[in-house]
Structure formats: C-alpha cells, structure tokens
Scaffold this active site. Structure first.
Site, mmCIF file in Angstrom:
data_model
loop_
_atom_site.group_PDB
_atom_site.id
_atom_site.type_symbol
_atom_site.label_atom_id
_atom_site.label_comp_id
_atom_site.label_asym_id
_atom_site.label_seq_id
_atom_site.Cartn_x
_atom_site.Cartn_y
_atom_site.Cartn_z
ATOM 1 N N HIS A 1 41.596 45.611 42.892
ATOM 2 C CA HIS A 1 42.261 44.343 42.591
ATOM 3 C C HIS A 1 41.943 43.265 43.626
ATOM 4 O O HIS A 1 41.810 43.545 44.809
ATOM 5 C CB HIS A 1 43.782 44.544 42.503
ATOM 6 C CG HIS A 1 44.416 44.875 43.821
ATOM 7 N ND1 HIS A 1 44.841 43.906 44.705
ATOM 8 C CD2 HIS A 1 44.698 46.061 44.406
ATOM 9 C CE1 HIS A 1 45.363 44.479 45.765
ATOM 10 N NE2 HIS A 1 45.287 45.788 45.614
ATOM 11 N N ASP A 2 41.793 42.046 43.151
ATOM 12 C CA ASP A 2 41.574 40.860 43.993
ATOM 13 C C ASP A 2 40.258 40.898 44.766
ATOM 14 O O ASP A 2 40.042 40.065 45.643
ATOM 15 C CB ASP A 2 42.731 40.645 44.980
ATOM 16 C CG ASP A 2 44.055 40.445 44.280
ATOM 17 O OD1 ASP A 2 44.325 39.321 43.831
ATOM 18 O OD2 ASP A 2 44.835 41.411 44.160
#
Length: 195
Positions: free
Chosen positions: A102-103
C-alpha cells in the site's frame, strides 16, 4: 472471461485485461496497459494495529494508479493506498507473482522480476530493476537506477545507480568480498589450529 471490474474504475485505451483479473474499486488504469491472468489490483492493504485482544483493521482510503504502457504479469497483487495512492509508473514491467504494498510509489520504466516484493509506503524511483525473489522493506527510498539482484533483501535507502546484493543487501562488490572471505575462513581456522 472471469475478469471483475469494481466501482469507480477508469481504464484507458488499448488495454488488455486477461481472464480472471480482479480490479477492485477506485483504480485508475492508463493507456496500453496489459494485466495478465489472475492478478489482483486494488485489494485491501495489510494494514492492522495490534491490540490486546487481536487486530484492528484500518480502512484503505487511497487508490491504485497504473500509468501508461505498464505490463503486470500473472498472479501479481497491487494493494490499494491507505492514506495516499499506490502508483505504478509509466512503462514499468512486472513479472509473475509480484507484490506491491500500500502507498508504494514506483517510478517510470522500472522492472520487477518474479516473486519480488516492495513494502508499503516505499518510493522506488525511475529505472530501478528489482530481480526475482528480491524484497524491499517498507518506508524506504530506492534511488534512481538502482539494481537489486535476485534473492536480496533491502532494508535501507539506496544510492543512485548502485547494484545491491545479499541479506541484508549491500553494494555488490563489497558483498562478494564478504562472501569470498567467509569461504576462506575454514582454511584460516585450520592453519590457526595447527599453530
């Protein structure tokens, strides 16, 4: 056949989505993108907080953005962003079984070999190569032009244009010298014992 496309998904021109691909909500895909069979784009992040009685799951509030000319291999997973977008930069190519946390932000024209993984919130700059079975820890910056050789584990930021190898990964020539030294240790110990 068997492909799933969720809500609020944008797919650009001339894309090929192969069978059994899953594209979750809030995914943006550019032009000329190929996603091979069985890949999952935008699944929830593995983002939990440990509590006394177990884990609390945090909501994923970002998106996945796949820029133009990207190819994603079979059975890859690109997690949705939690507090910002997960980005796969223009021209990047991914082999099979690659995991993007994620991210994470992958730059332009990167290459990721089979079974490699990039941890959450890591920034991978342009023209980086991460070869098969290599892992990059979370919250790092992988500098432009870095090469991570197969079976390596990166646990710190890298320098531009440098090749890394080993567990933990270090500059390749330094790591090879360490390995050569380790191989000579039995002979050295044998000579010492004879003294």
């Amino acid at each position: 056949p068997g492909a799933f496309v969720g809500d609020r998904v944008k797919i650009g021109k001339n894309c090929i989505i192969h069978p059994n691909v899953t594209i979750y909500n809030h995914v943006v895909i550019g032009d000329n993108v190929i996603i091979q069979s069985g890949s999952v784009i935008g699944g929830d992040a593995c983002y939990f907080q440990r509590r006394k009685d177990g884990f609390v799951k945090f909501e994923s509030c970002g998106r996945v953005v796949i820029e133009d000319d990207v190819e994603i291999g079979a059975c890859c997973c690109v997690d949705i962003g939690v507090t910002s977008d997960t980005i796969i930069g223009k021209g990047t190519k991914m082999d099979n079984h690659v995991q993007i946390g994620h991210d994470a932000k992958l730059g332009k024209n990167c290459f990721l070999g089979a079974h490699s993984a990039v941890g959450g919130v890591t920034i991978v700059k342009d023209n980086v190569s991460i070869w098969s079975m290599a892992a990059v820890n979370k919250d790092l910056v992988i500098a432009e032009g870095t090469t991570v050789l197969a079976y390596s584990a990166v646990d710190k930021d890298t320098l531009p244009g440098v090749t890394y190898f080993g567990l933990p990964a270090d500059e390749v020539r330094k790591k090879w010298k360490e390995i050569a030294t380790m191989k000579s240790l039995p002979d050295i110990i044998s000579k010492i014992n004879k003294l």
